[in-house]
Design a protein around this motif. Structure first.
Motif, PDB file in Angstrom:
ATOM      1  N   THR A 140      21.996  45.141  37.885  1.00  0.00           N
ATOM      2  CA  THR A 140      22.155  46.975  37.744  1.00  0.00           C
ATOM      3  C   THR A 140      23.781  47.699  37.822  1.00  0.00           C
ATOM      4  OG1 THR A 140      20.079  47.176  38.862  1.00  0.00           O
ATOM      5  CG2 THR A 140      21.594  49.479  38.531  1.00  0.00           C
ATOM      6  N   CYS A 141      24.284  46.821  38.818  1.00  0.00           N
ATOM      7  CA  CYS A 141      25.849  46.730  38.996  1.00  0.00           C
ATOM      8  C   CYS A 141      26.719  46.782  37.619  1.00  0.00           C
ATOM      9  CB  CYS A 141      26.811  45.420  39.830  1.00  0.00           C
ATOM     10  SG  CYS A 141      27.820  45.973  40.555  1.00  0.00           S
ATOM     11  N   VAL A 142      27.547  47.255  37.284  1.00  0.00           N
ATOM     12  CA  VAL A 142      28.623  47.445  36.329  1.00  0.00           C
ATOM     13  C   VAL A 142      29.624  48.160  36.881  1.00  0.00           C
ATOM     14  CG1 VAL A 142      29.731  49.452  34.248  1.00  0.00           C
ATOM     15  CG2 VAL A 142      26.830  49.138  34.972  1.00  0.00           C
ATOM     16  N   TYR A 143      30.603  46.242  35.501  1.00  0.00           N
ATOM     17  CA  TYR A 143      32.052  45.744  36.140  1.00  0.00           C
ATOM     18  C   TYR A 143      32.381  46.435  35.021  1.00  0.00           C
ATOM     19  CZ  TYR A 143      28.843  42.872  38.983  1.00  0.00           C
ATOM     20  OH  TYR A 143      27.974  42.822  39.959  1.00  0.00           O
ATOM     21  N   ASP A 144      33.107  47.456  35.118  1.00  0.00           N
ATOM     22  CA  ASP A 144      33.900  48.281  34.385  1.00  0.00           C
ATOM     23  C   ASP A 144      34.494  49.598  34.950  1.00  0.00           C
ATOM     24  OD1 ASP A 144      32.861  50.935  32.779  1.00  0.00           O
ATOM     25  OD2 ASP A 144      31.983  49.596  32.461  1.00  0.00           O
ATOM     26  N   PRO A 145      36.043  50.172  34.893  1.00  0.00           N
ATOM     27  CA  PRO A 145      36.654  50.782  35.621  1.00  0.00           C
ATOM     28  C   PRO A 145      35.823  52.476  35.627  1.00  0.00           C
ATOM     29  CG  PRO A 145      38.539  49.456  34.034  1.00  0.00           C
ATOM     30  CD  PRO A 145      36.669  48.737  34.037  1.00  0.00           C
ATOM     31  N   GLY A 146      35.880  52.427  34.153  1.00  0.00           N
ATOM     32  CA  GLY A 146      34.671  53.605  34.264  1.00  0.00           C
ATOM     33  C   GLY A 146      32.662  53.943  34.669  1.00  0.00           C
ATOM     34  N   SER A 147      32.634  52.645  35.648  1.00  0.00           N
ATOM     35  CA  SER A 147      31.374  52.702  36.394  1.00  0.00           C
ATOM     36  C   SER A 147      30.822  53.482  36.796  1.00  0.00           C
ATOM     37  CB  SER A 147      31.397  51.054  37.117  1.00  0.00           C
ATOM     38  OG  SER A 147      32.349  51.629  38.460  1.00  0.00           O
ATOM     39  N   ARG A 184      43.398  44.908  47.084  1.00  0.00           N
ATOM     40  CA  ARG A 184      44.551  44.865  47.372  1.00  0.00           C
ATOM     41  C   ARG A 184      45.240  43.763  48.340  1.00  0.00           C
ATOM     42  NH1 ARG A 184      43.333  48.718  50.448  1.00  0.00           N
ATOM     43  NH2 ARG A 184      41.149  48.997  50.438  1.00  0.00           N
ATOM     44  N   LEU A 185      44.248  42.757  48.750  1.00  0.00           N
ATOM     45  CA  LEU A 185      44.474  42.343  49.958  1.00  0.00           C
ATOM     46  C   LEU A 185      45.183  41.204  49.692  1.00  0.00           C
ATOM     47  CD1 LEU A 185      44.206  42.133  53.440  1.00  0.00           C
ATOM     48  CD2 LEU A 185      41.941  40.155  52.952  1.00  0.00           C
ATOM     49  N   ILE A 186      44.791  40.420  48.210  1.00  0.00           N
ATOM     50  CA  ILE A 186      45.552  39.631  46.675  1.00  0.00           C
ATOM     51  C   ILE A 186      46.860  40.266  46.721  1.00  0.00           C
ATOM     52  CG2 ILE A 186      45.242  38.597  45.107  1.00  0.00           C
ATOM     53  CD1 ILE A 186      42.269  38.313  45.457  1.00  0.00           C
ATOM     54  N   ALA A 187      46.663  41.719  45.803  1.00  0.00           N
ATOM     55  CA  ALA A 187      48.213  41.633  45.543  1.00  0.00           C
ATOM     56  C   ALA A 187      49.107  41.780  46.933  1.00  0.00           C
ATOM     57  CB  ALA A 187      47.894  43.515  44.891  1.00  0.00           C
ATOM     58  N   THR A 188      48.553  42.138  47.832  1.00  0.00           N
ATOM     59  CA  THR A 188      49.768  41.863  48.915  1.00  0.00           C
ATOM     60  C   THR A 188      50.137  40.311  49.510  1.00  0.00           C
ATOM     61  OG1 THR A 188      48.574  44.176  50.657  1.00  0.00           O
ATOM     62  CG2 THR A 188      50.161  42.615  51.494  1.00  0.00           C
ATOM     63  N   GLY A 189      48.963  39.099  49.415  1.00  0.00           N
ATOM     64  CA  GLY A 189      49.706  38.120  49.456  1.00  0.00           C
ATOM     65  C   GLY A 189      50.189  37.025  48.690  1.00  0.00           C
ATOM     66  N   ILE A 190      50.188  37.839  46.747  1.00  0.00           N
ATOM     67  CA  ILE A 190      51.210  37.478  45.761  1.00  0.00           C
ATOM     68  C   ILE A 190      52.536  38.384  46.412  1.00  0.00           C
ATOM     69  CG2 ILE A 190      51.347  38.034  43.149  1.00  0.00           C
ATOM     70  CD1 ILE A 190      48.508  38.362  42.886  1.00  0.00           C
ATOM     71  N   LYS A 220      46.199  37.247  37.164  1.00  0.00           N
ATOM     72  CA  LYS A 220      45.911  38.302  37.954  1.00  0.00           C
ATOM     73  C   LYS A 220      45.624  38.778  39.450  1.00  0.00           C
ATOM     74  CE  LYS A 220      47.686  41.379  34.240  1.00  0.00           C
ATOM     75  NZ  LYS A 220      47.388  42.178  32.315  1.00  0.00           N
ATOM     76  N   PRO A 221      45.949  40.049  40.659  1.00  0.00           N
ATOM     77  CA  PRO A 221      44.599  39.661  41.419  1.00  0.00           C
ATOM     78  C   PRO A 221      43.222  40.161  41.420  1.00  0.00           C
ATOM     79  CG  PRO A 221      46.920  40.961  41.829  1.00  0.00           C
ATOM     80  CD  PRO A 221      47.451  40.693  41.026  1.00  0.00           C
ATOM     81  N   ALA A 222      42.854  41.250  40.394  1.00  0.00           N
ATOM     82  CA  ALA A 222      41.601  41.590  40.267  1.00  0.00           C
ATOM     83  C   ALA A 222      40.469  39.938  39.433  1.00  0.00           C
ATOM     84  CB  ALA A 222      41.313  42.640  38.685  1.00  0.00           C
ATOM     85  N   GLN A 223      41.386  38.548  38.917  1.00  0.00           N
ATOM     86  CA  GLN A 223      41.259  38.053  38.242  1.00  0.00           C
ATOM     87  C   GLN A 223      40.845  36.611  39.249  1.00  0.00           C
ATOM     88  OE1 GLN A 223      44.430  36.950  35.803  1.00  0.00           O
ATOM     89  NE2 GLN A 223      43.505  38.476  33.482  1.00  0.00           N
ATOM     90  N   LEU A 224      41.946  36.592  39.565  1.00  0.00           N
ATOM     91  CA  LEU A 224      42.254  35.942  41.443  1.00  0.00           C
ATOM     92  C   LEU A 224      40.249  36.657  42.007  1.00  0.00           C
ATOM     93  CD1 LEU A 224      42.404  33.303  42.765  1.00  0.00           C
ATOM     94  CD2 LEU A 224      44.804  34.944  44.276  1.00  0.00           C
TER      95      LEU A 224
END
Length: 217
Positions: free
Chosen positions: A113-120, A146-152, A162-166
């Motif tokens: 059911t879950c949709v994986y895109d920015p306009g979900s 966001r937590l990953i982005a801060t760590g990077i 990229k954070p979303a990929q990780l």
């Protein structure tokens, strides 16, 4: 005449009763084998009455999944206070062991059911259980990203991703490890010579070393 507040309260009580009974059935039999008739009988209503509160079986299922997603989100949010990926992993471990039935339903939801895109969120009606589940799923993904982005940014995490990929990679890994642990939890120590708690701790240590750019010794 009954007040509007009283009517709304009673309606909510009936909805919760239906969900409580449906949750028991989903936990026991899984989503696929549950039926509206079975849920109605367990709640003490007829099939027609169920449709006064929920659109169909999927709507009931999503309302139950929403309970699990909210609980998972709360646990991850609390664990994120110190900005450490390790704490999020531990929170997911605790959630999985404390609420394995919710985890199973969340996996069914994510797969179907879950949709994986920015306009979900545009794909479902605002306020619907589908919308609210998607909202929680997106919020969890955003929290981890966001937590990953801060760590990077702080150079605690070294990666070419990229954070979303990780986030996606780590999400898949921790889901997979917990699925294995839950499936083989009985006699785990005797079979593998290690407790599942220690195995997960080793997994988290390896992950932390990989993220910091340090090779395991």
């Amino acid at each position: 005449m009954m007040s509007e507040d009283r009517k709304a309260w009673e309606k909510k009580q009936r909805e919760n009763r239906i969900l409580d009974k449906a949750q028991d059935i989903f936990f026991k039999n899984g989503y696929e084998f549950a039926t509206i008739i079975e849920i109605a009988k367990a709640a003490g209503y007829n099939k027609r009455s169920i449709y006064l509160y929920f659109k169909d079986k999927e709507d009931i299922f999503l309302a139950v999944v929403l309970r699990g997603l909210i609980r998972l989100h709360q646990m991850l949010d609390k664990a994120s206070q110190d900005q450490r990926i390790h704490d999020l992993g531990r929170a997911f471990f605790d959630f999985s062991l404390d609420h394995p039935d919710y985890l199973k339903l969340i996996m069914v939801y994510e797969a179907n059911t879950c949709v994986y895109d920015p306009g979900s969120l545009k794909n479902s009606a605002p306020g619907s259980h589908k919308y609210l589940c998607q909202q929680e799923t997106d919020a969890i993904a955003d929290l981890i990203t966001r937590l990953i982005a801060t760590g990077i940014e702080q150079k605690r995490i070294k990666t070419s991703l990229k954070p979303a990929q990780l986030m996606l990679l780590l999400w898949g890994q921790v889901f997979g490890v917990m699925q294995i642990i839950l499936m083989r939890q009985v006699r785990f120590q005797e079979t593998y010579g290690i407790s599942y708690e220690d195995l997960f701790a080793a997994f988290m240590e390896m992950t932390a070393l990989a993220l910091s750019g340090v090779s395991p010794s």
